[in-house]
Design an enzyme around this catalytic site. Structure first.
Site, PDB file in Angstrom:
ATOM      1  N   SER A  82     -20.306   6.985  11.038  1.00  0.00           N
ATOM      2  CA  SER A  82     -19.946   5.623  11.445  1.00  0.00           C
ATOM      3  C   SER A  82     -18.485   5.391  11.131  1.00  0.00           C
ATOM      4  O   SER A  82     -18.082   5.435   9.961  1.00  0.00           O
ATOM      5  CB  SER A  82     -20.787   4.602  10.683  1.00  0.00           C
ATOM      6  OG  SER A  82     -20.166   3.326  10.798  1.00  0.00           O
ATOM      7  N   HIS A 128     -20.565   7.116  15.796  1.00  0.00           N
ATOM      8  CA  HIS A 128     -21.311   5.863  15.685  1.00  0.00           C
ATOM      9  C   HIS A 128     -20.302   4.713  15.587  1.00  0.00           C
ATOM     10  O   HIS A 128     -19.443   4.688  14.716  1.00  0.00           O
ATOM     11  CB  HIS A 128     -22.220   5.905  14.467  1.00  0.00           C
ATOM     12  CG  HIS A 128     -23.132   4.723  14.353  1.00  0.00           C
ATOM     13  ND1 HIS A 128     -24.294   4.595  15.094  1.00  0.00           N
ATOM     14  CD2 HIS A 128     -23.055   3.594  13.598  1.00  0.00           C
ATOM     15  CE1 HIS A 128     -24.894   3.454  14.790  1.00  0.00           C
ATOM     16  NE2 HIS A 128     -24.161   2.823  13.891  1.00  0.00           N
ATOM     17  N   ASP A 156     -19.778   0.735  15.347  1.00  0.00           N
ATOM     18  CA  ASP A 156     -20.443  -0.499  14.914  1.00  0.00           C
ATOM     19  C   ASP A 156     -19.711  -1.741  15.403  1.00  0.00           C
ATOM     20  O   ASP A 156     -18.574  -1.997  15.004  1.00  0.00           O
ATOM     21  CB  ASP A 156     -20.514  -0.529  13.383  1.00  0.00           C
ATOM     22  CG  ASP A 156     -21.567   0.427  12.846  1.00  0.00           C
ATOM     23  OD1 ASP A 156     -22.726   0.346  13.293  1.00  0.00           O
ATOM     24  OD2 ASP A 156     -21.217   1.259  11.985  1.00  0.00           O
ATOM     25  N   MET A 195     -19.605  -5.715  15.461  1.00  0.00           N
ATOM     26  CA  MET A 195     -20.091  -6.916  14.749  1.00  0.00           C
ATOM     27  C   MET A 195     -19.320  -8.137  15.221  1.00  0.00           C
ATOM     28  O   MET A 195     -18.111  -8.054  15.442  1.00  0.00           O
ATOM     29  CB  MET A 195     -19.903  -6.736  13.247  1.00  0.00           C
ATOM     30  CG  MET A 195     -20.565  -5.480  12.699  1.00  0.00           C
ATOM     31  SD  MET A 195     -20.422  -5.405  10.920  1.00  0.00           S
ATOM     32  CE  MET A 195     -21.058  -3.743  10.607  1.00  0.00           C
ATOM     33  N   HIS A 245     -23.447   0.703  18.577  1.00  0.00           N
ATOM     34  CA  HIS A 245     -24.475  -0.101  17.902  1.00  0.00           C
ATOM     35  C   HIS A 245     -24.012  -1.551  17.943  1.00  0.00           C
ATOM     36  O   HIS A 245     -23.106  -1.946  17.218  1.00  0.00           O
ATOM     37  CB  HIS A 245     -24.620   0.419  16.458  1.00  0.00           C
ATOM     38  CG  HIS A 245     -25.524  -0.394  15.600  1.00  0.00           C
ATOM     39  ND1 HIS A 245     -25.600  -0.227  14.236  1.00  0.00           N
ATOM     40  CD2 HIS A 245     -26.399  -1.393  15.902  1.00  0.00           C
ATOM     41  CE1 HIS A 245     -26.485  -1.075  13.724  1.00  0.00           C
ATOM     42  NE2 HIS A 245     -26.970  -1.806  14.721  1.00  0.00           N
ATOM     43  N   MET A 285     -24.222  -5.185  17.106  1.00  0.00           N
ATOM     44  CA  MET A 285     -24.750  -6.218  16.205  1.00  0.00           C
ATOM     45  C   MET A 285     -24.125  -7.533  16.670  1.00  0.00           C
ATOM     46  O   MET A 285     -23.240  -8.096  16.025  1.00  0.00           O
ATOM     47  CB  MET A 285     -24.377  -5.877  14.751  1.00  0.00           C
ATOM     48  CG  MET A 285     -25.176  -4.695  14.210  1.00  0.00           C
ATOM     49  SD  MET A 285     -24.420  -3.939  12.758  1.00  0.00           S
ATOM     50  CE  MET A 285     -23.301  -2.798  13.569  1.00  0.00           C
ATOM     51  N   MET A 321     -32.778   0.408  10.894  1.00  0.00           N
ATOM     52  CA  MET A 321     -31.776   0.053   9.876  1.00  0.00           C
ATOM     53  C   MET A 321     -32.393   0.260   8.497  1.00  0.00           C
ATOM     54  O   MET A 321     -33.497  -0.220   8.223  1.00  0.00           O
ATOM     55  CB  MET A 321     -31.354  -1.409  10.014  1.00  0.00           C
ATOM     56  CG  MET A 321     -30.553  -1.747  11.248  1.00  0.00           C
ATOM     57  SD  MET A 321     -29.083  -0.736  11.494  1.00  0.00           S
ATOM     58  CE  MET A 321     -28.112  -1.148  10.047  1.00  0.00           C
ATOM     59  N   ASP A 336     -29.899   4.311   9.935  1.00  0.00           N
ATOM     60  CA  ASP A 336     -28.529   3.828   9.721  1.00  0.00           C
ATOM     61  C   ASP A 336     -28.463   2.984   8.454  1.00  0.00           C
ATOM     62  O   ASP A 336     -29.074   1.916   8.384  1.00  0.00           O
ATOM     63  CB  ASP A 336     -28.114   2.995  10.949  1.00  0.00           C
ATOM     64  CG  ASP A 336     -26.678   2.494  10.890  1.00  0.00           C
ATOM     65  OD1 ASP A 336     -25.939   2.864   9.966  1.00  0.00           O
ATOM     66  OD2 ASP A 336     -26.314   1.715  11.801  1.00  0.00           O
TER      67      ASP A 336
END
Ligand code: DX5
Ligand code: ZN
Length: 235
Positions: A14, A39, A41, A43, A72, A74, A143, A185
């Site tokens: 990540s 990966h 992320d 957010m 991913h 979020m 998660m 993760d």
């Protein structure tokens, strides 16, 4: 109880824990060290209490590596970002089902844009979210921390949930269903990856474990090899 003995292990560092000022170099280094996926992320300071990176950064790193970028999300809402990430070079897009009003439609949207699709379940989110969409999933992400931050501690109840979902995937495939990757993760480290893989994960995200342990030359060969060896000791 079903446990996985498969030697398949995909490692997905990540970049949340990478040096953002040197992101191109960092993703090249993880690919050189054998990473299977990047990966990524995302957010939004709404679905999770943190704010990270978006499609522009995905587009910027895309030319630096050939391995798939595993986005991913979020974020809430989800759908508007899907075409943008597909255009920016995402290969896989996962999202949290409770962040989409129409989960089946969002999965279809990801596929229509040429990406692999997956659902992400938080530690307290029920596996029943999977019930009616197994046919549409390329990946299920469990998660093992609450989403929002790197460097948190692995939540042990994830192991039982991994076994449950592994059984569901095997039952699905026994009925003629497509392969589905099972990703975990959060808090994956050298000292717990063996039990995580034994519980059924075939794809492990690792952020702080990788990026906090650079080699003297700035690469990540030592830590990536250590994760692989620890996952399947004796192989
Ligand atoms: C957390 C992110 C993770 C995180 C993992 O919300 O989804 O991908 O970066 O970091 P570590 O491996 O440090 O727990
Ligand atoms: Zn993640």
């Amino acid at each position: 109880m079903t446990t996985s003995t498969s030697p398949i292990l995909r490692l997905a560092p990540s970049i949340l824990s990478a040096d953002f000022a040197r992101l191109g170099e960092e993703v090249r280094a993880i690919q050189a060290a054998g990473a299977d996926l990047v990966h990524f992320d995302v957010m939004d300071n709404h679905y999770v209490p943190n704010l990270t990176i978006g499609p522009l950064v995905c587009e910027a790193i895309r030319p630096h590596v050939t391995i798939p970028i595993d986005v991913h999300l979020m974020v809430e809402p989800v759908d508007a970002l899907i075409p943008l990430f597909a255009k920016a070079g995402a290969s896989i897009i996962t999202f949290h089902p409770e962040a989409s009003k129409h989960v089946d439609r969002t999965l279809q949207l990801i596929k229509e844009h040429g990406c692999k699709a997956g659902l992400v379940l938080n530690p307290a989110t029920s596996v029943e979210w999977l019930d009616h969409v197994m046919d549409r999933l390329d990946m299920i992400l469990l998660m093992s921390v609450n989403p929002g931050f790197g460097g948190q501690k692995f939540i042990p109840s994830t192991l039982g949930k991994l076994r449950t979902v592994r059984q569901r995937i095997e039952a699905h495939q026994a009925r003629g269903g497509q392969p589905i990757w099972l990703q975990v993760d959060g808090g994956v480290k050298i000292d717990n990856i063996q039990e995580i893989v034994a519980a059924g994960a075939d794809t492990c995200v690792a952020g702080s474990a990788v990026f906090s342990a650079p080699d003297a030359d700035g690469g990540y060969h030592t830590v990536m090899n250590a994760l692989r060896r620890a996952a399947h000791p004796g192989q």
